[in-house]
Scaffold this motif. Sequence first.
Motif, PDB file in Angstrom:
ATOM      1  N   VAL A 128      -2.484  -7.441   3.296  1.00 41.85           N
ATOM      2  CA  VAL A 128      -1.722  -7.947   1.943  1.00 41.85           C
ATOM      3  C   VAL A 128      -2.376  -8.096   0.843  1.00 41.85           C
ATOM      4  O   VAL A 128      -3.705  -8.776   1.050  1.00 41.85           O
ATOM      5  CB  VAL A 128      -0.737  -9.494   1.604  1.00 41.85           C
ATOM      6  N   ILE A 129      -1.376  -7.719  -0.799  1.00 40.90           N
ATOM      7  CA  ILE A 129      -2.852  -7.722  -2.008  1.00 40.90           C
ATOM      8  C   ILE A 129      -1.148  -7.844  -2.466  1.00 40.90           C
ATOM      9  O   ILE A 129      -0.259  -7.412  -3.033  1.00 40.90           O
ATOM     10  CB  ILE A 129      -3.252  -6.586  -1.805  1.00 40.90           C
ATOM     11  N   GLU A 130      -2.000  -8.264  -4.148  1.00 38.58           N
ATOM     12  CA  GLU A 130      -1.548  -8.488  -5.268  1.00 38.58           C
ATOM     13  C   GLU A 130      -1.729  -7.688  -5.635  1.00 38.58           C
ATOM     14  O   GLU A 130      -2.268  -6.698  -5.731  1.00 38.58           O
ATOM     15  CB  GLU A 130      -1.930  -9.461  -6.094  1.00 38.58           C
ATOM     16  N   LEU A 131      -0.653  -6.969  -6.674  1.00 36.26           N
ATOM     17  CA  LEU A 131      -0.335  -5.516  -7.486  1.00 36.26           C
ATOM     18  C   LEU A 131      -0.943  -5.456  -8.316  1.00 36.26           C
ATOM     19  O   LEU A 131       0.177  -6.687  -9.348  1.00 36.26           O
ATOM     20  CB  LEU A 131       0.887  -5.076  -7.602  1.00 36.26           C
ATOM     21  N   ALA A 132      -1.377  -4.563  -9.336  1.00 34.80           N
ATOM     22  CA  ALA A 132      -2.573  -5.309 -10.559  1.00 34.80           C
ATOM     23  C   ALA A 132      -1.481  -4.711 -12.163  1.00 34.80           C
ATOM     24  O   ALA A 132      -0.273  -3.721 -10.960  1.00 34.80           O
ATOM     25  CB  ALA A 132      -3.629  -4.450 -11.037  1.00 34.80           C
ATOM     26  N   VAL A 133      -0.477  -5.198 -12.562  1.00 33.26           N
ATOM     27  CA  VAL A 133      -0.874  -4.756 -14.044  1.00 33.26           C
ATOM     28  C   VAL A 133      -1.275  -4.007 -15.012  1.00 33.26           C
ATOM     29  O   VAL A 133      -2.249  -4.094 -15.169  1.00 33.26           O
ATOM     30  CB  VAL A 133       0.456  -6.301 -14.602  1.00 33.26           C
ATOM     31  N   GLU A 134      -0.622  -2.206 -15.615  1.00 35.39           N
ATOM     32  CA  GLU A 134      -1.473  -1.565 -15.644  1.00 35.39           C
ATOM     33  C   GLU A 134      -0.359  -1.956 -17.119  1.00 35.39           C
ATOM     34  O   GLU A 134       0.553  -2.729 -17.776  1.00 35.39           O
ATOM     35  CB  GLU A 134      -0.494   0.143 -15.091  1.00 35.39           C
ATOM     36  N   ALA A 135      -0.946  -0.614 -18.372  1.00 31.05           N
ATOM     37  CA  ALA A 135      -0.964  -0.878 -19.774  1.00 31.05           C
ATOM     38  C   ALA A 135       0.754  -0.932 -20.411  1.00 31.05           C
ATOM     39  O   ALA A 135       1.363  -1.576 -20.796  1.00 31.05           O
ATOM     40  CB  ALA A 135      -1.378  -0.041 -20.365  1.00 31.05           C
ATOM     41  N   ASP A 136       1.081   0.096 -19.399  1.00 31.06           N
ATOM     42  CA  ASP A 136       2.584  -0.231 -19.770  1.00 31.06           C
ATOM     43  C   ASP A 136       3.568  -0.978 -18.575  1.00 31.06           C
ATOM     44  O   ASP A 136       4.773   0.003 -18.886  1.00 31.06           O
ATOM     45  CB  ASP A 136       2.964   2.442 -18.777  1.00 31.06           C
ATOM     46  N   ASP A 137       3.300  -1.813 -18.126  1.00 26.61           N
ATOM     47  CA  ASP A 137       4.083  -2.908 -18.037  1.00 26.61           C
ATOM     48  C   ASP A 137       4.260  -2.033 -16.312  1.00 26.61           C
ATOM     49  O   ASP A 137       5.080  -2.698 -15.095  1.00 26.61           O
ATOM     50  CB  ASP A 137       5.537  -2.986 -17.586  1.00 26.61           C
ATOM     51  N   GLY A 138       3.891  -1.301 -15.760  1.00 28.80           N
ATOM     52  CA  GLY A 138       3.736  -0.377 -13.831  1.00 28.80           C
ATOM     53  C   GLY A 138       3.088  -1.166 -13.020  1.00 28.80           C
ATOM     54  O   GLY A 138       2.203  -2.168 -13.880  1.00 28.80           O
ATOM     55  N   LEU A 139       3.602  -1.882 -11.768  1.00 28.38           N
ATOM     56  CA  LEU A 139       3.183  -2.129 -10.872  1.00 28.38           C
ATOM     57  C   LEU A 139       1.942  -1.406  -9.999  1.00 28.38           C
ATOM     58  O   LEU A 139       2.555  -0.452  -9.772  1.00 28.38           O
ATOM     59  CB  LEU A 139       3.789  -3.452 -10.271  1.00 28.38           C
ATOM     60  N   ARG A 140       1.330  -1.165  -9.687  1.00 30.23           N
ATOM     61  CA  ARG A 140      -0.191  -0.537  -9.673  1.00 30.23           C
ATOM     62  C   ARG A 140      -0.026  -0.783  -8.144  1.00 30.23           C
ATOM     63  O   ARG A 140      -1.211  -2.138  -7.889  1.00 30.23           O
ATOM     64  CB  ARG A 140      -1.440  -0.068 -10.271  1.00 30.23           C
ATOM     65  N   PHE A 141       0.136   0.039  -7.174  1.00 32.21           N
ATOM     66  CA  PHE A 141      -0.492   0.028  -5.834  1.00 32.21           C
ATOM     67  C   PHE A 141      -1.035   1.067  -5.434  1.00 32.21           C
ATOM     68  O   PHE A 141      -0.954   2.067  -5.596  1.00 32.21           O
ATOM     69  CB  PHE A 141       0.480  -0.493  -4.998  1.00 32.21           C
ATOM     70  N   CYS A 142      -2.679   0.397  -5.048  1.00 34.46           N
ATOM     71  CA  CYS A 142      -3.687   2.431  -4.742  1.00 34.46           C
ATOM     72  C   CYS A 142      -4.453   1.601  -2.874  1.00 34.46           C
ATOM     73  O   CYS A 142      -4.180   0.348  -2.405  1.00 34.46           O
ATOM     74  CB  CYS A 142      -4.574   2.168  -5.231  1.00 34.46           C
ATOM     75  N   LEU A 143      -4.008   2.887  -2.077  1.00 32.04           N
ATOM     76  CA  LEU A 143      -4.271   3.314  -0.829  1.00 32.04           C
ATOM     77  C   LEU A 143      -5.637   3.734  -0.978  1.00 32.04           C
ATOM     78  O   LEU A 143      -5.314   4.779  -1.140  1.00 32.04           O
ATOM     79  CB  LEU A 143      -2.882   3.294  -0.292  1.00 32.04           C
TER      80      LEU A 143
END
Length: 749
Positions: A128-143
């Motif tokens: 499980v992981i928290e999603l980072a918040v990007e500059a344009d308010d998108g939530l970033r998931f990275c595999l």
Amino acid sequence: MGCGLVSCQKEPVPLKGIDVEVEVRDHVATVTSTLQYENKEESPIEAVFVFPLPGDAAVCHFSARIGQSEVVAKVKEKQEAREEYDDALSSGKQAFLLEESKQSRDVFLMSVGSLPPGESASIRLQYVIELAVEADDGLRFCLPAVLNPRYRPRGGGGSAPPQVTSVPASLVPYSLSFTARVTSPRPISKVESNCSLDPMQYLNIEQTQATVRLGDGHTFDRDVELLVYYEDAHQPAAIVEAGKDSAEPGSLMGDPVIMLSLYPEFPEAVMSSLASPGEFLFLVDRSSSMRKGRIDSARDTLVLLLKSLPMGCYFNIFGFGSDYDQLFPASVEYSQTTMDEALEKVKTMSADLHGTEILKPLKHIYKQPCVLNQPRQLFVFTDGEVGNTKEVLELVRSNASSHRCFTFGIGEGASSALITGMAKQGGGHAQFVTGTERLQPKVMQSLRFALQPSVLDISVSWDLPKGVSVTPLSPPITTLFHGQRSLIYAQLTGENSGASEGSVTVKYSLAGQPSENKLGFGLKTKDTGLTVHRLGARTLIRSLELEQREGERKQQDEAVKKRVVELGIQSGVSSAFTAFIAINKGSGEAVRGPLLRRNVPVPTTKTFYRPPRRCKAASGAHLRRLYYTREVFNSNSPSRGELELLQVITLQKASGFWTIVPELTTVLGKTQEELDKAKPLPVTEDVWATVLALIWLHGFKMEAQDEWQLVAMKAVSWVRAQKVGCMTECVEAGNTLLGCKVQKEDLGL
């Protein structure tokens, strides 16, 4: 081929495919990876796979299915787990081991032992992981798919990083399938990716549930990244998760755990003048691994930062590899002269300093005296391929009181443990910039954060019903940024007397003024999953691990390690001191024959540079939106391929004004004579050029406002200082000339 899959070393590869399912709930993701192994050799094998995971992931499940039986791994102290694994292999039993690298928490080692000839195994890994918040308010998931070998500094202490078997992406001998399901209380606006996706499918009328999957033909040439966009993304939220019925009341897993998501809103008076002074130090990775594409991205980012710095600040530039250098002997005041000198230096930067020894330049920087009344902001650009991550994080944390650290991970395979860890320990913000992504919004977000006044005296207070107490799981908040999410985890203990509401208040001092943000939440919950508990446990474990590394007494270290192991076993979450171990006793028959080791390769990055993601073409005289390209470094005069927004930004002077030059008239689409004829008589040429540039930015480039906002603020400050008496007439004349309808108030004038 009789032996099945084969690596570039001509060894058979028992891993046939990876199936990944991602469950995104609001801003948290649960990731389940299933790895299919098959032994087509004539002898039993041990398959060893060194692979990346996000540095902040909480691994919470590891199991193996062989035939019709399933073996679920248990969390044990690491040395104990290794001994059990070795004992099982020596007695011919099948065993499975999953452990975190000693050097970096974003690298894991999976061992699949004693897989008999002709046997298949399905390995299931969940985190499980928290999603980072990007500059344009998108939530970033990275595999993470790419794992580049980590550089070990010369003479470095500690154990060596795990040996990584790697191949070019095109030669990875196993497949990947990827599906994501997104669920949110708010409608899902869109899901984007750096990879080809099949069209998103909504699962309900409210558009709060959707699925996406990777398109056919995906290759391992990059990490798989998703950007999830919700409506009203900046709403504070609280999730209260019930404890596990079988766990002891009063324990972490037995009590409810709350996760608070806060978005501090600072007073408008503070946010309208983001021109706080500061000392900006730019530390750029110039090691050999920062090959073409990565070093270009670092240069591009640095150019935009230099152009956007405010007058009155100080700055310096450092490059590092096996050794390091610096542009100025000490930080210099930002001016036209020093900016021009720095830009000339940036043009010549190349990846020519060999190794990746970030510790030495950091130690040098931290020893330099800070400029009086200029808060020091450290910007670090690196591909993150280092083998001494823990030492680096300890150093950054020990200097956090005087240095705020902002990090940029450049390229595929950058170490998330290093990039996010340095920013977290340094009270800053982390960004990941791959060759397919826009640089500007990420850079500007970090710079805007750096220009905000430091938030002081942060405190968190709880208002809970009688009989309910709170135990924080998160370390104390040391940094707050306007509109940027802050997460707080806490354990709720005791019996509720009947009240169903609670609240938490974050108080702080900003620019000398006391401020606070309050969030109310309900205490009743039907949520019986353990995602929040595991993330809370992971947060506490990471804090304790850092405390253990900083401990000066062996007795204290051992006590902290014991506590981490207890938490890991209780919560089922990975740590630096534990491992997952599973042994298949099966029929009890030993696997016979010599055991062959087979290393499963992981993809490495390619050397070519991809164009940025979501880059759109425009028609007529206006080229596509700006992305900094190599062209700016190859010529001092405009070229055909140069982009309009790039031209406007690079033509601005350090203090914020523009002058009438042919390059600017070309972008504006007017001749020198047309500009002269339309200029109001009382206005100077520099004011006129600056007003026209501002109108052009607002009239034609609003979709890129986050990229030019700071250069525009500098321009507005400069114009105001000129005390122009006919500004309304000047703006009207500029609108008429350029065919725009921009209001003076919109310009900030």
